[in-house]
Design an enzyme around this catalytic site. Structure first.
Site, PDB file in Angstrom:
ATOM      1  N   ARG A  41      55.362   7.757  -2.236  1.00 17.90           N
ATOM      2  CA  ARG A  41      57.193   8.238  -2.555  1.00 17.90           C
ATOM      3  C   ARG A  41      57.115   8.306  -3.851  1.00 17.90           C
ATOM      4  NH1 ARG A  41      57.637   3.971   1.651  1.00 17.90           N
ATOM      5  NH2 ARG A  41      58.499   3.747   3.136  1.00 17.90           N
ATOM      6  N   LYS A  91      59.325   0.038   0.287  1.00 14.64           N
ATOM      7  CA  LYS A  91      60.761  -0.344  -0.073  1.00 14.64           C
ATOM      8  C   LYS A  91      61.067  -1.829   0.298  1.00 14.64           C
ATOM      9  CE  LYS A  91      62.375   4.426   1.565  1.00 14.64           C
ATOM     10  NZ  LYS A  91      63.092   5.304   2.974  1.00 14.64           N
ATOM     11  N   HIS A 111      58.321  14.494  -1.796  1.00 11.23           N
ATOM     12  CA  HIS A 111      58.090  14.652  -0.089  1.00 11.23           C
ATOM     13  C   HIS A 111      57.607  15.105  -0.059  1.00 11.23           C
ATOM     14  CE1 HIS A 111      59.616  10.911   0.974  1.00 11.23           C
ATOM     15  NE2 HIS A 111      59.689  11.136   2.220  1.00 11.23           N
ATOM     16  N   ARG A 114      54.040  14.222   0.072  1.00 11.66           N
ATOM     17  CA  ARG A 114      54.163  13.351   1.318  1.00 11.66           C
ATOM     18  C   ARG A 114      53.978  13.758   2.812  1.00 11.66           C
ATOM     19  NH1 ARG A 114      55.356   7.455   1.635  1.00 11.66           N
ATOM     20  NH2 ARG A 114      56.824   7.089   3.791  1.00 11.66           N
ATOM     21  N   HIS A 149      55.944   2.974   6.959  1.00 13.44           N
ATOM     22  CA  HIS A 149      57.414   3.337   7.555  1.00 13.44           C
ATOM     23  C   HIS A 149      57.269   2.009   8.569  1.00 13.44           C
ATOM     24  CE1 HIS A 149      56.727   8.026   7.962  1.00 13.44           C
ATOM     25  NE2 HIS A 149      57.225   7.453   7.280  1.00 13.44           N
TER      26      HIS A 149
END
Length: 298
Positions: A148, A172, A244, A247, A270
């Site tokens: 990211r 994240k 992105h 990615r 993820h």
């Protein structure tokens, strides 16, 4: 700060960092203004920082009576993006739409680039400048590791484990993961480090930050967007791309070449494999190949 101030800041973010068109940005604004009108009509005085999920649910319920599922999904998506922005900027601690489900209207597949298109972008970089060597290392890292943009700009030198061929990524929620790094990506990072970064007057606090601007400070996300957008224009790439996109291309090319979804999920960071499964829909020929290779009734 009132709603209008936050909306203007959010629209600047969409324009500069997301690179969205004027019409798209206006549509995002209309969705938020629609919520504001609902609040005004029902005499609910609340700021975007204090609005609750109950109030938002009342609004969504009212909207569902007026528009079709696709429009409703767009409004929910737009509001989620707005409140995600407020959370990202530490204006709020939570997103009041987090538990609101979007009506099913079919999934939008992510844009991807071919290997040839990625090679064209990298080949278009002007390596006669210091920024050129840095930008090549940036694109190779985005595509080579599937990062990211926020992960790229915060990447530390101490996160590079070249001997083990891994990079430690903080994603994240400050969740850490280790992503394999290829020899080509490693090569261009080392060239940048040794030839360019070592000559910079690095500002205090950024000694361990890998990618720096010419003033010795950390790059911003908007700078990465601008670098990629300029290269796309330079090579005449008729696609709307962003960091992105590299990615997405990383994941798609891995799948096309036989990688399993679980491995891709771990590399992308993820939380749910459901998010990763969208890449299965990108290449139907790959699915047929898997079936013909492994199914007993082939």
């Amino acid at each position: 700060m009132k709603w209008n101030t936050y909306i203007k800041d959010y629209q600047s973010y969409l324009r500069i960092e997301r690179g969205l068109s004027k019409n798209t940005i206006e549509n995002y604004g209309f969705d938020i203004e629609r919520l504001c009108l609902f609040l005004e009509t029902n005499q609910i005085e609340v700021s975007p920082l204090k609005i609750t999920d109950e109030t938002v649910q009342q609004f969504i319920y009212a909207v569902s009576k007026e528009v079709n599922p696709r429009s409703q999904a767009r409004i929910i998506s737009g509001l989620k993006s707005f409140f995600n922005y407020l959370v990202f900027e530490d204006y709020r601690k939570d997103n009041p739409l987090e538990l609101i489900e979007t009506p099913k209207t079919g999934r939008k597949l992510p844009d991807t680039l071919s290997v040839q298109e990625i090679d064209s972008l990298i080949a278009a970089i002007d390596l006669s400048s210091n920024e050129g060597e840095r930008n090549r290392a940036i694109l190779e890292t985005l595509y080579g590791c599937g990062l990211r943009v926020s992960e790229l700009v915060s990447l530390k030198i101490s996160d590079l484990y070249f001997e083990e061929s891994f990079v430690k990524i903080t994603g994240k929620g400050n969740k850490e993961r280790f992503v394999p790094i290829g020899k080509l990506t490693e090569k261009y990072i080392k060239i940048y480090q040794n030839a360019i970064r070592s000559e910079l007057n690095i500002k205090k606090g950024f000694e361990d930050t890998l990618f720096l601007n010419r003033r010795g400070s950390q790059l911003t996300r908007s700078m990465i967007f601008a670098i990629i957008k300029d290269l796309a224009v330079k090579v005449g790439l008729n696609k709307k791309i962003s960091p992105h996109t590299l990615r997405h291309s990383f994941a798609t090319h891995l799948l096309e070449n036989g990688a399993d979804l679980r491995s891709i999920q771990l590399m992308l960071g993820h939380e749910s494999i459901t998010t990763t499964e969208i890449y299965v829909h990108l290449d139907r020929s790959f699915l047929k190949e898997v079936m013909h290779s492994f199914h007993p009734r082939k």
